[in-house]
Scaffold this active site. Structure first.
Site, short mmCIF file in Angstrom:
data_model
loop_
_atom_site.label_atom_id
_atom_site.label_comp_id
_atom_site.label_asym_id
_atom_site.label_seq_id
_atom_site.Cartn_x
_atom_site.Cartn_y
_atom_site.Cartn_z
N HIS A 63 -6.36 -7.18 -0.80
CA HIS A 63 -6.51 -5.75 -1.02
C HIS A 63 -5.73 -5.34 -2.28
CE1 HIS A 63 -7.01 -6.23 3.40
NE2 HIS A 63 -7.98 -5.34 3.23
N HIS B 163 0.82 -1.23 0.00
CA HIS B 163 0.00 0.00 0.00
C HIS B 163 0.84 1.27 0.00
CE1 HIS B 163 -3.63 -2.26 0.38
NE2 HIS B 163 -3.31 -2.76 1.56
N ASP C 225 -2.68 -10.59 -2.64
CA ASP C 225 -3.29 -10.12 -1.40
C ASP C 225 -4.75 -9.74 -1.70
OD1 ASP C 225 -2.43 -8.98 1.48
OD2 ASP C 225 -3.92 -7.63 0.59
N ASP D 210 -4.86 -12.70 3.19
CA ASP D 210 -6.11 -12.24 3.82
C ASP D 210 -7.32 -12.49 2.93
OD1 ASP D 210 -5.36 -10.33 1.96
OD2 ASP D 210 -5.08 -8.72 3.42
ZN LIG Z 1 -4.39 -7.19 2.39
#
Ligand SMILES: [Zn+2]
Length: 284
Positions: free
Chosen positions: A147, A107, A145, A224
């Protein structure tokens, strides 16, 4: 061949109260140790290596602890933790291994929060970007991931050497990753979509990329997506087994860098599942 894991207990020294906790990596490390993996210790990334990806001013702010946001606290000595994790990714790239280090990185953009996101989502330096820049080879970054890796997309958009592919839950934090363009391909998926739709989408994504465009595969390995975790796509062991097989089918030197995955027991087993199926397919 068994993939070697990059790990240092030093990465467990901060943030015990956060969701991105030392516990998750400690437990995963214990599980992988019991399964017989070999571990290597990383060296911290140099400032020169960090500056290949991040702005001068941002690196200075991390060093001075001036980077607090709602998800991403300015822990004591976070600069040292963050550059050791970046060093983990660099070593993983060198040995074609798996970096099991924290903090995560995808991120974090050039100068912090990326593409308009409100926070840096537990990330301080973009570990995988630092390793890819250091290799300086045509690379496919596959971000599994749950996200969207807004930081990684921001760093590489327009870069002819790198293709970025991400499958992620949408809508969700950080709010980016619904569109694709040029060298970044995004595949938003509905919450808890399950193994079958996930793997079908991954096949579609990988079929869109010519194997002539990359010499190395770098995997932003977040877990996740596991059913019930923070960005659940309802994946089970079968899902990670399928991902491992598809990565092996790309037939390129590959390394893996840990991102999310917040339940330590699942994390350890999922890493093992992914690596076992990757190795079985590579050697068959
Ligand atoms: Zn994540």
């Amino acid at each position: 061949m068994k993939t070697k894991i990059v790990f240092s207990e030093k990465c467990l020294g901060y943030g015990s109260w956060n969701v991105e906790s030392p516990e998750r990596v400690r437990t995963a490390h214990e599980i992988l140790k019991a399964k017989g993996y070999e571990f290597l210790t990383p060296e911290p990334a140099s400032e020169e290596q960090l500056l290949k990806v991040h702005d001068d001013d941002y690196v200075w702010r991390v060093k001075k602890g001036l980077v607090e946001d709602g998800d991403t606290p300015a822990y004591d000595n976070i600069f040292e933790y963050a550059r050791l994790s970046a060093g983990g990714a660099i070593l993983a790239a060198k040995i074609k291994g798996f970096s099991l280090m924290r903090p995560p990185g995808h991120h974090c953009g050039r100068s912090g929060a990326a593409l308009g996101a409100a926070t840096r989502g537990f990330c301080y330096f973009n570990n995988i970007a630092i390793a890819v820049k250091r290799l300086d080879k045509p690379t496919l970054i596959l971000d599994i991931d749950g996200h969207h890796g807004n930081g990684t997309q921001e760093i590489f958009q327009g870069d002819k050497k790198v293709t970025y592919v991400s499958l992620h839950k949408h809508p969700n934090y950080p709010g980016t990753g619904s569109a694709s363009e040029a060298n970044y391909l995004n595949f938003p998926l509905p919450p808890d979509c399950g193994d079958e739709l996930y793997l079908k989408t991954l096949d579609k994504a990988l079929n869109m990329i010519s194997s002539r465009t990359f010499e190395v595969v770098a995997v932003s390995a977040g877990f996740d997506t596991h059913a019930g975790d923070l960005a659940s796509l309802g994946l089970t062991e079968k899902g990670y087994e399928g991902i491992g097989r598809r990565i092996a089918a790309l037939k390129r030197p590959t390394f893996f860098v840990l991102e999310g995955g917040y339940a330590g027991e699942h994390l350890g087993r999922d890493v093992d599942q992914l690596l076992r199926s990757y190795e079985a397919s590579v050697s068959s």
